[in-house]
Design an enzyme around this catalytic site. Sequence first.
Site, PDB file in Angstrom:
ATOM      1  N   ASP A 174       0.815  -1.217   0.000  1.00 38.78           N
ATOM      2  CA  ASP A 174       0.000   0.000   0.000  1.00 38.78           C
ATOM      3  C   ASP A 174       0.849   1.269   0.000  1.00 38.78           C
ATOM      4  O   ASP A 174       2.022   1.261   0.354  1.00 38.78           O
ATOM      5  CB  ASP A 174      -0.954   0.015   1.204  1.00 38.78           C
ATOM      6  N   ASP A 210       7.907   4.442  -1.765  1.00 37.80           N
ATOM      7  CA  ASP A 210       7.618   3.793  -0.496  1.00 37.80           C
ATOM      8  C   ASP A 210       6.335   2.991  -0.673  1.00 37.80           C
ATOM      9  O   ASP A 210       5.260   3.544  -0.599  1.00 37.80           O
ATOM     10  CB  ASP A 210       7.479   4.870   0.581  1.00 37.80           C
ATOM     11  N   GLU A 233       0.047  -1.374   5.534  1.00 40.26           N
ATOM     12  CA  GLU A 233       1.150  -1.054   6.455  1.00 40.26           C
ATOM     13  C   GLU A 233       1.009   0.371   6.956  1.00 40.26           C
ATOM     14  O   GLU A 233       1.216   0.665   8.131  1.00 40.26           O
ATOM     15  CB  GLU A 233       2.497  -1.233   5.723  1.00 40.26           C
TER      16      GLU A 233
HETATM   17 ZN   LIG Z   1       6.949   2.182   3.802  1.00 40.53          ZN
END
Ligand SMILES: [Zn+2]
Length: 359
Positions: free
Chosen positions: A71, A99, A128
């Site tokens: 995610d 990320d 996350e």
């Molecule tokens: Zn991350």
Amino acid sequence: MNERLGKTFFEMVKIDSESGEEQEFISYLKDLFTREFQAKCTTDSYGNLIVNIPGKDSARKEPVFFSCHADTVKPGKNIEPILENGIIRSKGDTILGADDKAGIAELVEALRTADRYPPLEIVVSREEEIGLVGAKHLDVSSLKSRMGFLIDMDALDAVVIGGPSHMIIDVEITGKAAHAGMEPEKGISAIKAASYAISILKEGWIDEETTVNVGIIEGGAIRNAVPEKAQIKAECRSMIHEKCIAQSELIKEVFETAAKSIGARAEVKMEMAYEAVRISEDAEVVNIAKRAVESVGLEPEVRVICGGTDASIYNKKGIQTVVIGFGGKAEHTKDENIAVADMEKAVSMIHRIFEELSE
Ligand SMILES: [Zn+2]
């Protein structure tokens, strides 16, 4: 630049996967891992992707764990990556999604180009960014790895061996409503109780490994009534689990006592988001990660961080996991960017880990 690495990364960030909406991206990864690496892909009951890849030319038969998260934060829809002067960034209206998709793209590229690697168990977790939710739900019973690498730090020289315990504290104060002009003496102000408590609460650094913060306060409903309700969202973090609990209990007591002193009532709910973890600096997994960082000409920085990562959960579930870098910058902002050269370094670092663990 390595055309294929760039192409894969661009493909990945163009698939929207804000937290909770990772399904399409996970299907894409399932196809990719199955097609290119003869992987066995499954999803657990929460939808986390578990990838089993047989070793290549590896003396080691015991699998090694790698993990990234699927995610991204918001705004992460319709991302248009742009490469300019060796740096990849978004068009400016979204995050980039390096990320953690840079980590996944790097891992994939490392697999494509490695001479050998050990058997791998790769987990791509969901959600996350909204509290390590996927990792918490991950069923590790099928996993045999005891050592792992989470590719989810920005800096390439980082080797993260620990993080804090983190308590989420929600307070609701109940006073007594009354008309503010006609009979204020009959009211008990929840806002007053809240501010009294907060004014005596110690915030910021409590000691060198513990912090407290009151992040949100809301209260009252209308101007002309003594406010009956106030809500406070606070948190406590500490590198020492017991300190996190003790400090949080103290916060609870402060709210309860302050509210009671003016006739109000505080209901305090506490929830441990994740627990402190610290891997020994001598652990094999730490040394392997350090040598990987050194292999690309950087000085490894072994450290603990003040936030949770999926590694906080994996370590508690019995897989000793360090966090290593993917090379991004300014995550969680629209300026998020990553240098192609750093992505290539990350691939080399993963190669080095593969190499050592194939012995
Ligand atoms: Zn991350």
